[in-house]
Design a protein around this motif. Structure first.
Motif, short mmCIF file in Angstrom:
data_model
loop_
_atom_site.label_atom_id
_atom_site.label_comp_id
_atom_site.label_asym_id
_atom_site.label_seq_id
_atom_site.Cartn_x
_atom_site.Cartn_y
_atom_site.Cartn_z
N LEU A 175 -0.69 -5.85 -0.20
CA LEU A 175 -1.68 -5.78 -0.66
C LEU A 175 -1.92 -7.26 -1.64
O LEU A 175 -3.24 -7.62 -1.54
CB LEU A 175 -1.68 -4.76 -1.80
N ALA A 217 -11.86 -2.53 -5.09
CA ALA A 217 -11.43 -3.26 -5.29
C ALA A 217 -11.38 -4.34 -6.11
O ALA A 217 -12.55 -5.09 -5.89
CB ALA A 217 -10.80 -3.96 -4.19
N LEU A 244 -7.99 3.69 -2.72
CA LEU A 244 -7.30 3.78 -1.51
C LEU A 244 -8.15 5.55 -1.19
O LEU A 244 -7.22 6.04 -1.59
CB LEU A 244 -6.02 3.47 -1.54
N PHE A 274 -5.73 -4.79 -12.97
CA PHE A 274 -6.51 -4.68 -11.44
C PHE A 274 -6.53 -3.67 -10.73
O PHE A 274 -5.39 -2.75 -10.91
CB PHE A 274 -5.77 -5.67 -10.47
N CYS A 275 -7.83 -2.80 -10.22
CA CYS A 275 -7.89 -1.90 -9.76
C CYS A 275 -7.91 -1.33 -7.96
O CYS A 275 -8.68 -2.70 -7.71
CB CYS A 275 -9.00 -1.34 -10.20
N LEU A 276 -7.50 -0.59 -7.01
CA LEU A 276 -7.37 -0.05 -5.56
C LEU A 276 -7.89 0.87 -5.50
O LEU A 276 -7.15 1.28 -6.32
CB LEU A 276 -6.49 -0.87 -5.00
N PRO A 286 -13.44 -4.23 -0.26
CA PRO A 286 -13.87 -2.96 0.02
C PRO A 286 -13.93 -2.43 2.28
O PRO A 286 -14.50 -3.58 2.35
CB PRO A 286 -15.28 -2.39 -0.66
N LEU A 339 -5.13 -10.45 -5.45
CA LEU A 339 -5.47 -9.52 -4.24
C LEU A 339 -4.81 -10.43 -3.46
O LEU A 339 -5.04 -11.21 -2.96
CB LEU A 339 -6.99 -8.81 -4.21
N THR A 350 -7.57 10.58 -2.64
CA THR A 350 -7.79 9.34 -3.17
C THR A 350 -6.72 8.94 -3.78
O THR A 350 -6.19 9.85 -4.83
CB THR A 350 -8.79 8.63 -3.27
N ILE A 407 -10.06 0.72 1.79
CA ILE A 407 -9.76 0.72 0.49
C ILE A 407 -10.87 0.54 0.74
O ILE A 407 -12.05 -0.36 1.08
CB ILE A 407 -9.73 -1.28 0.39
N LEU A 428 -8.63 -8.59 1.90
CA LEU A 428 -8.76 -7.57 1.43
C LEU A 428 -10.07 -7.59 0.70
O LEU A 428 -10.32 -8.43 0.17
CB LEU A 428 -7.36 -7.02 1.40
N SER A 455 0.25 -0.99 -0.01
CA SER A 455 0.01 0.04 -0.18
C SER A 455 1.04 1.01 -0.33
O SER A 455 1.67 1.66 0.49
CB SER A 455 -1.04 0.48 1.65
#
Length: 264
Positions: A256, A92, A131, A127-129, A246, A240, A228, A89, A244, A83
């Motif tokens: 992560l 995700a 934060l 992939f998307c996170l 949201p 992931l 963010t 989160i 983990l 992270s």
């Protein structure tokens, strides 16, 4: 207050000149007197700060504080993506055919988030996170991998709030707000660190001097007030961590998940 009125008021306060006024106040000497009450209000862990609270000359200086050495542990495994921030989160999931689905009920395209960058094609199956940094959080942004910075892009935009209300009820704020995007090439691909500005944020600033070679956990940038970070990985290069999701809090330096690295 009904949703329409709240949205209308938010539209009015999304102007950059309002953020500039707020920023000047936070950078003024008079703001120093508000630091103790600000820290109490948000439950900030002042014992982690690099300096005693009384040594900060402005609210902005306190807000963008560094931490004491050792306050965060950086996961050293070369195969982990860490992270870049202390955050909640708020999204995700995999990117499917260039679309990020259901970030607080809204969908985003990689193309709009990355401002139609030629690099977009590498992330359409990634992939998307998402934060979110609240005022409680430490507001410096660190590199999530060791590697080489291959591009930095500033994308002008609005300053809508990126809290729960903003993400749910304003139209696609993550791709309409001002952004700084850093692309970092690592041993198994590339990551995009998208730093999204927000209401009452006077600026997003890179830590200087700028360097091309970066180490995992190195300071990259910082926000002046909450905002963010959207973290993107290239197609099929990231898994992931299985606990983990949201709603989970993470700390800077925490793993992560796992990157796909070439076999030795």
């Amino acid at each position: 207050m009904n949703r329409w009125l709240m949205r209308s008021m938010t539209e009015l306060t999304s102007r950059k000149w309002i953020s500039r006024i707020t920023g000047r106040l936070a950078q003024s000497a008079v703001s120093r007197r508000f630091i103790p009450s600000f820290a109490r209000m948000y439950g900030i862990q002042v014992h982690e700060a690099e300096k005693p609270i009384g040594e900060y000359g402005t609210l902005n200086e306190f807000f963008t504080r560094r931490l004491k050495d050792g306050a965060r542990v950086i996961d050293a495994d070369p195969a982990t993506l860490v992270s870049p921030v202390d955050a909640l989160i708020t999204g995700a999931g995999p990117v499917k055919s260039g679309t990020i689905f259901n970030i607080k009920g809204q969908d985003y395209t990689i193309e709009e988030l990355l401002n139609r960058s030629p690099r977009t094609a590498s992330y359409v199956g990634g992939f998307c996170l998402v934060l979110y940094l609240s005022p409680t959080d430490y507001h410096r942004i660190h590199t999530p991998v060791s590697g080489t910075v291959v591009e930095r892009e500033h994308i002008p935009g609005k300053v809508y709030p990126v809290n729960d209300f903003g993400l749910r009820h304003m139209k696609r704020v993550l791709s309409r707000n001002e952004r700084l995007t850093t692309y970092i090439r690592h041993g198994g691909g590339e990551v995009a660190v998208v730093k999204v500005g927000a209401m009452n944020v006077s600026s997003i600033k890179y830590v200087e001097p700028l360097t091309q070679q970066v180490e995992k956990g190195q300071e990259l940038a910082y926000f002046e007030f909450g905002s963010t970070v959207v973290l993107l990985t290239e197609d099929h290069t990231f898994t992931l961590r299985n606990d983990l999701m949201p709603g989970k809090k993470v700390r800077m330096g925490e793993s992560l998940g796992t990157l796909r690295l070439p076999k030795a």
